[in-house]
Design a protein around this motif. Sequence first.
Motif, short mmCIF file in Angstrom:
data_model
loop_
_atom_site.label_atom_id
_atom_site.label_comp_id
_atom_site.label_asym_id
_atom_site.label_seq_id
_atom_site.Cartn_x
_atom_site.Cartn_y
_atom_site.Cartn_z
N GLN A 1 0.68 -1.51 -0.04
CA GLN A 1 -0.29 0.39 -0.05
C GLN A 1 1.04 1.02 -0.35
O GLN A 1 0.69 2.31 -0.25
N ASN A 2 2.27 1.15 0.32
CA ASN A 2 2.95 2.71 0.35
C ASN A 2 3.42 3.06 -0.32
O ASN A 2 4.11 3.51 -0.92
N GLU A 3 4.09 2.02 -1.02
CA GLU A 3 3.88 1.60 -2.70
C GLU A 3 3.97 2.25 -3.29
O GLU A 3 4.13 3.30 -4.83
N ILE A 4 2.17 1.76 -3.58
CA ILE A 4 1.40 2.23 -3.72
C ILE A 4 1.16 4.23 -3.78
O ILE A 4 1.33 5.29 -4.89
N GLN A 5 1.36 5.07 -3.27
CA GLN A 5 1.41 5.38 -2.52
C GLN A 5 2.72 6.46 -3.07
O GLN A 5 3.22 7.47 -3.55
N LEU A 6 3.82 5.75 -2.37
CA LEU A 6 4.76 6.11 -2.70
C LEU A 6 5.49 6.78 -4.36
O LEU A 6 5.69 8.07 -4.81
N ARG A 7 5.05 5.49 -5.36
CA ARG A 7 5.69 5.61 -6.74
C ARG A 7 4.48 6.22 -7.56
O ARG A 7 5.10 7.20 -8.38
N ILE A 8 2.99 6.39 -7.25
CA ILE A 8 1.98 6.80 -7.87
C ILE A 8 1.84 8.01 -7.27
O ILE A 8 2.56 9.12 -7.91
N CYS A 9 1.88 8.19 -6.17
CA CYS A 9 1.29 9.82 -5.59
C CYS A 9 2.32 10.83 -5.39
O CYS A 9 2.39 12.16 -5.75
N GLU A 10 3.54 10.15 -4.82
CA GLU A 10 4.59 11.36 -4.49
C GLU A 10 5.37 11.20 -5.34
O GLU A 10 6.82 12.11 -4.46
N GLU A 11 5.87 10.32 -6.02
CA GLU A 11 6.89 10.18 -7.19
C GLU A 11 6.94 10.42 -8.68
O GLU A 11 6.94 11.94 -9.17
N GLY B 1 8.04 9.15 -17.76
CA GLY B 1 9.43 9.45 -17.92
C GLY B 1 9.73 9.33 -19.30
O GLY B 1 10.12 10.08 -20.56
N GLN B 2 8.34 8.83 -19.99
CA GLN B 2 7.93 9.78 -21.40
C GLN B 2 8.09 10.89 -21.27
O GLN B 2 8.42 11.82 -22.09
N ILE B 3 7.01 11.06 -20.46
CA ILE B 3 6.66 12.78 -19.94
C ILE B 3 7.85 13.59 -19.92
O ILE B 3 7.83 14.93 -21.11
N ALA B 4 8.81 13.27 -19.16
CA ALA B 4 10.09 13.72 -19.33
C ALA B 4 10.76 14.10 -20.12
O ALA B 4 11.14 14.91 -19.78
N LEU B 5 10.87 12.66 -21.23
CA LEU B 5 12.02 12.86 -22.06
C LEU B 5 10.81 14.29 -23.40
O LEU B 5 11.69 14.85 -23.41
N LEU B 6 9.73 14.01 -23.56
CA LEU B 6 9.45 15.19 -24.00
C LEU B 6 9.60 16.47 -23.68
O LEU B 6 9.54 17.68 -24.29
N THR B 7 9.27 17.21 -22.12
CA THR B 7 9.52 18.16 -21.48
C THR B 7 10.80 18.46 -21.53
O THR B 7 11.33 19.68 -22.36
N LYS C 1 11.59 21.72 -23.49
CA LYS C 1 12.51 23.19 -23.35
C LYS C 1 13.77 23.11 -23.44
O LYS C 1 14.52 23.98 -22.71
N ASN C 2 14.73 21.86 -23.44
CA ASN C 2 16.06 21.55 -23.68
C ASN C 2 16.91 22.24 -22.11
O ASN C 2 17.50 22.84 -21.95
N GLN C 3 16.39 21.66 -21.16
CA GLN C 3 16.75 22.31 -19.62
C GLN C 3 16.04 20.35 -19.20
O GLN C 3 15.54 19.66 -19.33
N ASP C 4 17.39 20.45 -17.83
CA ASP C 4 17.35 19.60 -16.52
C ASP C 4 16.03 19.32 -15.83
O ASP C 4 15.88 20.32 -15.73
N LEU C 5 15.85 18.47 -15.76
CA LEU C 5 14.06 18.87 -14.98
C LEU C 5 14.93 18.60 -13.63
O LEU C 5 13.75 19.10 -13.05
N GLY C 6 15.73 18.36 -12.75
CA GLY C 6 16.18 18.51 -11.39
C GLY C 6 15.33 17.67 -10.47
O GLY C 6 15.19 17.53 -9.26
N PHE C 7 15.22 16.44 -10.89
CA PHE C 7 14.42 15.42 -10.11
C PHE C 7 15.30 14.58 -9.00
O PHE C 7 14.29 14.28 -7.55
N TYR C 8 16.28 15.23 -8.89
CA TYR C 8 17.71 14.04 -8.45
C TYR C 8 18.05 15.32 -7.99
O TYR C 8 19.25 15.03 -7.18
N GLY C 9 17.67 16.92 -7.79
CA GLY C 9 18.49 17.94 -7.22
C GLY C 9 20.19 17.62 -7.12
O GLY C 9 20.68 17.17 -8.24
N ASP C 10 21.59 18.12 -6.53
CA ASP C 10 22.11 17.53 -6.68
C ASP C 10 23.18 16.64 -6.53
O ASP C 10 24.15 15.94 -6.08
N ASN C 11 22.52 15.27 -5.71
CA ASN C 11 22.48 13.47 -5.83
C ASN C 11 22.95 12.82 -7.17
O ASN C 11 22.83 12.63 -8.00
#
Length: 164
Positions: free
Chosen positions: A6-16, A138-144, A148-158
């Motif tokens: 249940q937590n994975e559903i919430q995490l992967r879809i709703c929070e990620e 992932g497809q939406i991120a790639l299209l974006t 826009k020709n920019q990094d989306l910053g999903f992982y910050g400085d990691n």
Amino acid sequence: MLSLLQNEIQLRICEESIPRILHCLDLLSDEEVWFKPNQNCNTVGNLILHLNGNCRQWLLFNLLEIKFQRKRQDEFESRTYSKKDLIEILEGLRSDISANCHRVTEKDLGLEFEIQGINTTGLGIVVHVIEHFSYHTGQIALLTKLIKNQDLGFYGDNTKLDCQ
């Protein structure tokens, strides 16, 4: 174990995934949301409509018995939604998943279903929805990124991860 699922559903879809898609929408104009690189690609808008339809059909309707009428072909043909409409659709989906994912039971996971001609179990539904959401995010991120020709910053400085 069930609460972990249940937590994975919430995490992967709703929070990620949904926040990442919302971030992409924030960067795109109404026109760019409907940009189609070629006839074999989908638009960001159509992918959002498709994710909503798929998740509601598979998880919310079949597994949790929440009424929903899906018109799958419309998900790929429609161009009538504004960016604001798409945000509301995603927020509504996130709200419905968050309010109901705790209702998945151990018994549900073992039940058998036929969805879109595919035989699966309740566990198969959960796995399908999470991986399907991730795939199209992932497809939406790639299209974006292409638009826009920019990094989306999903992982910050990691950028440097210690994987030893």
